[in-house]
Motif scaffolding. Structure first.
Motif, PDB file in Angstrom:
ATOM      1  N   LYS A  27       0.819  -1.161  -0.030  1.00  0.00           N
ATOM      2  CA  LYS A  27      -0.085  -0.201   0.114  1.00  0.00           C
ATOM      3  C   LYS A  27       0.949   1.334  -0.023  1.00  0.00           C
ATOM      4  O   LYS A  27       1.705   1.467   0.867  1.00  0.00           O
ATOM      5  N   PHE A  29       0.792   5.606  -0.446  1.00  0.00           N
ATOM      6  CA  PHE A  29      -0.203   6.868  -0.368  1.00  0.00           C
ATOM      7  C   PHE A  29       0.658   8.059  -1.107  1.00  0.00           C
ATOM      8  O   PHE A  29       1.973   8.164  -0.954  1.00  0.00           O
ATOM      9  N   GLN A  35       4.718   9.200  -4.148  1.00  0.00           N
ATOM     10  CA  GLN A  35       4.392   8.014  -3.347  1.00  0.00           C
ATOM     11  C   GLN A  35       5.264   7.547  -2.656  1.00  0.00           C
ATOM     12  O   GLN A  35       6.296   7.394  -2.615  1.00  0.00           O
ATOM     13  N   THR A  64      -3.393   0.722   8.862  1.00  0.00           N
ATOM     14  CA  THR A  64      -3.589   0.809   7.647  1.00  0.00           C
ATOM     15  C   THR A  64      -3.992  -0.778   7.163  1.00  0.00           C
ATOM     16  O   THR A  64      -4.862  -1.089   6.095  1.00  0.00           O
ATOM     17  N   ASN A  67      -7.274  -1.622   7.853  1.00  0.00           N
ATOM     18  CA  ASN A  67      -8.230  -0.956   7.126  1.00  0.00           C
ATOM     19  C   ASN A  67      -8.609  -1.852   5.667  1.00  0.00           C
ATOM     20  O   ASN A  67      -9.665  -1.560   5.137  1.00  0.00           O
ATOM     21  N   LEU A  68      -7.432  -2.270   5.235  1.00  0.00           N
ATOM     22  CA  LEU A  68      -7.454  -2.864   3.880  1.00  0.00           C
ATOM     23  C   LEU A  68      -8.470  -4.083   4.239  1.00  0.00           C
ATOM     24  O   LEU A  68      -9.037  -4.624   3.409  1.00  0.00           O
ATOM     25  N   LEU A  72     -12.206  -0.912   4.075  1.00  0.00           N
ATOM     26  CA  LEU A  72     -12.396   0.470   3.936  1.00  0.00           C
ATOM     27  C   LEU A  72     -11.233   1.403   2.995  1.00  0.00           C
ATOM     28  O   LEU A  72     -11.313   2.380   2.753  1.00  0.00           O
ATOM     29  N   ASP A  73     -10.251   0.407   2.672  1.00  0.00           N
ATOM     30  CA  ASP A  73      -9.282   0.996   1.676  1.00  0.00           C
ATOM     31  C   ASP A  73      -8.854  -0.249   0.734  1.00  0.00           C
ATOM     32  O   ASP A  73      -9.219  -1.405   1.111  1.00  0.00           O
ATOM     33  N   ARG A  74      -8.284   0.111  -0.428  1.00  0.00           N
ATOM     34  CA  ARG A  74      -7.762  -1.062  -1.423  1.00  0.00           C
ATOM     35  C   ARG A  74      -6.275  -0.918  -1.271  1.00  0.00           C
ATOM     36  O   ARG A  74      -5.465   0.081  -1.323  1.00  0.00           O
ATOM     37  N   SER A  76      -2.678  -1.292  -2.870  1.00  0.00           N
ATOM     38  CA  SER A  76      -2.040  -0.739  -3.979  1.00  0.00           C
ATOM     39  C   SER A  76      -1.505  -1.921  -4.985  1.00  0.00           C
ATOM     40  O   SER A  76      -1.473  -1.940  -6.458  1.00  0.00           O
TER      41      SER A  76
END
Length: 263
Positions: A27, A29, A35, A64, A67-68, A72-74, A76
């Motif tokens: 992941k 950000f 990045q 993080t 959350n993946l 809640l998030d995807r 990378s």
């Protein structure tokens, strides 16, 4: 690398060998310098009924990662699959203050599709499970911090998930209340057969609760080491075996922090 997110259907659960499976998950950000890699090549299985704690220094990507898994998030890159939709419990109870303890739970049941006629009884059953029988009509402001977290746990259980994700849910509580809730969580896990993925930065908490402790390196988060905890339950945080393993893990954690500080 392709990103794949899958959730097993309830009727397929007998064939599922995991509660959560992450394969080569990374992941990133966007930041001022481009990045920023937060998680790097994480491969981890949580077996059905297993209690796993994620441990690491602040900022290593524990939340993080949770959350993946929660969706809640995807990621990378990489693949991530869960057995059904996970339930998530945060550090803050996040209860609606205008609802009673029972109505907070009933709202989760409503969102799950439980018929209105059944919600009150199910909410009371869940309150009994977390040892808050008789608290259905209590307002949030009438509950102590520990009681609020019990209601939050009951609300998470109301989602009827086979995987419970917990993001430092006891960090804000005093030591005595935290100790009591450690015991309650262990009891509920054993009674329900849930799989639990629990994030913490407290080494002794990780060892007291888990069957397996997974240590993440400092950013970017990678799996640095895992320990199988063979200490019989119920455990106490002051038990000699818990203290001994905690010391070993703490030394490894300090090494990861020192390595991070050198960069």
């Amino acid at each position: 690398m392709a990103i794949t997110l899958t959730t097993a259907r309830a009727e397929d659960r007998t064939a599922v060998e995991y509660a959560a499976r992450l394969e080569h998950v990374s992941k990133s950000f966007a930041g001022p310098a481009g990045q920023q890699l937060v998680l790097d090549d994480i491969s981890l299985d949580v077996a059905p009924g297993e209690f796993v704690t994620l441990l690491g220094a602040s900022g290593c990507g524990k939340s993080t990662l949770l959350n993946l898994v929660a969706g809640l998030d995807r990621p990378s890159s990489g693949t991530l699959a869960t057995d059904g939709r996970p339930a998530l419990m945060f550090q803050e109870h996040a209860l609606f203050p205008w609802l009673t303890a029972g109505k907070n739970i009933e709202l989760a049941l409503k969102l799950r599709g439980v018929p209105k006629a059944e919600r009150r009884g199910e909410a009371e059953r869940l309150l009994e499970l977390v040892r808050l029988g008789g608290a259905h009509g209590k307002r949030v402001h009438e509950l102590s911090g520990g009681m609020r977290q019990r209601v939050a746990m009951a609300r998470a259980l109301a989602q009827d998930s086979r995987l419970l994700l917990m993001d430092e849910p006891f960090a804000a509580l005093d030591a005595i209340t935290r100790d009591v809730l450690h015991g309650e969580l262990t009891r509920i896990w054993q009674e329900t057969g849930l799989s639990v993925l629990f994030v913490t930065h407290n080494v002794r908490e990780a060892v007291r609760l888990a069957q397996r402790v997974v240590l993440l390196s400092s950013r970017p988060g990678r799996i640095a080491r895992e320990w199988t905890v063979g200490i019989p339950q119920p455990r106490r945080i002051e038990d000699a075996a818990v203290a001994e393993l905690s010391l070993e893990i703490t030394e490894q954690l300090r090494g990861e922090i020192r390595r991070h500080g050198q960069h």
